[in-house]
Design an enzyme around this catalytic site. Sequence first.
Site, short mmCIF file in Angstrom:
data_model
loop_
_atom_site.label_atom_id
_atom_site.label_comp_id
_atom_site.label_asym_id
_atom_site.label_seq_id
_atom_site.Cartn_x
_atom_site.Cartn_y
_atom_site.Cartn_z
N ALA A 124 -23.46 -33.97 4.73
CA ALA A 124 -22.11 -33.59 4.29
C ALA A 124 -21.80 -34.41 3.04
O ALA A 124 -21.30 -35.54 3.13
CB ALA A 124 -21.10 -33.87 5.40
N THR A 182 -14.61 -40.33 2.18
CA THR A 182 -15.75 -39.94 3.02
C THR A 182 -15.33 -38.80 3.93
O THR A 182 -14.30 -38.15 3.70
CB THR A 182 -16.28 -41.15 3.83
OG1 THR A 182 -17.50 -40.79 4.50
CG2 THR A 182 -15.26 -41.65 4.84
N ASN A 183 -16.11 -38.50 4.95
CA ASN A 183 -15.81 -37.43 5.89
C ASN A 183 -16.30 -37.84 7.28
O ASN A 183 -17.01 -38.85 7.41
CB ASN A 183 -16.42 -36.10 5.43
CG ASN A 183 -17.93 -36.20 5.31
OD1 ASN A 183 -18.64 -36.37 6.30
ND2 ASN A 183 -18.44 -36.08 4.08
N PRO A 184 -15.97 -37.06 8.32
CA PRO A 184 -16.29 -37.50 9.69
C PRO A 184 -17.72 -37.22 10.15
O PRO A 184 -18.03 -37.40 11.33
CB PRO A 184 -15.31 -36.69 10.57
CG PRO A 184 -14.37 -36.01 9.64
CD PRO A 184 -15.07 -35.89 8.34
N SER A 185 -18.61 -36.80 9.26
CA SER A 185 -19.97 -36.46 9.70
C SER A 185 -20.66 -37.66 10.34
O SER A 185 -20.60 -38.79 9.83
CB SER A 185 -20.80 -35.99 8.51
OG SER A 185 -22.16 -35.84 8.86
#
Length: 441
Positions: A311, A244-247
């Site tokens: 994102a 995943t990502n920090p969005s």
Amino acid sequence: MSDSPASLPNLSRRRILLGVTGSIAAYKSALLVRLLKKSGAYVQVLMTEGASRFISPLTLGTLSEREVLTEIFPEGPSSEDGGWTKHVDLGLWADLLVVAPATAQTLAKLAHGFCDSMLTATALSARCPMMVCPAMDRDMYTHPSTQRNLTLLREDGHIVMPAAHGELASGLVGQGRMPEPNAIVQRIAHELEDRAFAADRDAHEKAPNETRAVEKPNDSLDGKRVLVTAGPTQEPVDPVRMLTNPSTGTMGFEVAREAARRGADVTLVAGPTSLDTPPGVTRVDVRTTEEMHEAVQSRREEVDLVVMAAAVADYTPKNPSDSKQKKEDGNLVLHLRRTPDILKTLGEHKQPGQTLVGFALETDDGPANARRKIERKNLDWIVLNDPKEEGAGFGTKTNRVTLFHRDGYAEEVPLQSKSQVARILLDRVTASVPEPSGETP
């Protein structure tokens, strides 16, 4: 959204006429009156005869602290003190006339100038703007007659807040629900803010030597259907691990909030996030890129504007495990495959008159990559930002972006709140495109 005073707009001393008509959604008018009063507004309720079948005038009179009016020719003491001209007095008194819920019958009367109740008589007498919030069954709402009446009202300069999508009293699912009271209060504040701007602008034009800063008003999205994506996606490695990502989804949520404030029928496709749904927005929760792709593509033909602020993961594990992978000595090797390119698919199937807006998060050669992305994915606009810049990118309440249009126009938007960035973005998207600047930011 909470209905606490801190979360409500300031409507102090604003004078609101609230017309309530014979829809089952009339029960929501009690909460609407309550929220308007908590916002500081004066509220005068006007009810049609049919409305009293669904909610008591006593209830709304108690909440508004004013007698509810229904008849053009009142009986009793009020008829002896000029009560029969009260619709004229109210039309001069009000800052805004809001009809919520507005049935198909009342919309037809308002569109064609019928005058058979205190509500319709006041609407004809009112010098203030009028806002209608339709509520009816799905097929009644989409019927050509109803849509013609809504078009007539818009052409006459009235405000139409689109019906919401959801489960209806008939058991059908579709567009026709009265917008939620919180969303209506926010829209009321927005419209009154724009009217105040117009008055300021006119005064400024009459006195050109004065140097007051007046912000440009928001362009309306009345009657437009807007699709926004927001947040991260999560690609499972096994039941407890993911890519995943920090969005946080804040930028996309602010775009959805602003589009709804401007009158659009907004659908927000959101990846995993803890953010509350903006007022007046229909939310669809997804987890993976594949789920977001399906949610977006199933709606692509029915929307006027798409803003892809999510994102989205470019890769996902090729063979995710059904059970937790045990920790072993040595390295874990993951085989990844490409995920669907949601934005490119939208560009390949772009509808006539549809506007596509993408986001580009770039750390190197940002402008060149953004312009290539516009061409490659058949976009109208792209919003470029750099996560390495302080105050921009993931996990912040602010952003600093550059807007690019396919015709060559480019504009740097300095660091400010994401809500302000959303306003500027929708201002540019809904306005005529300026002449190309010929400059490369």
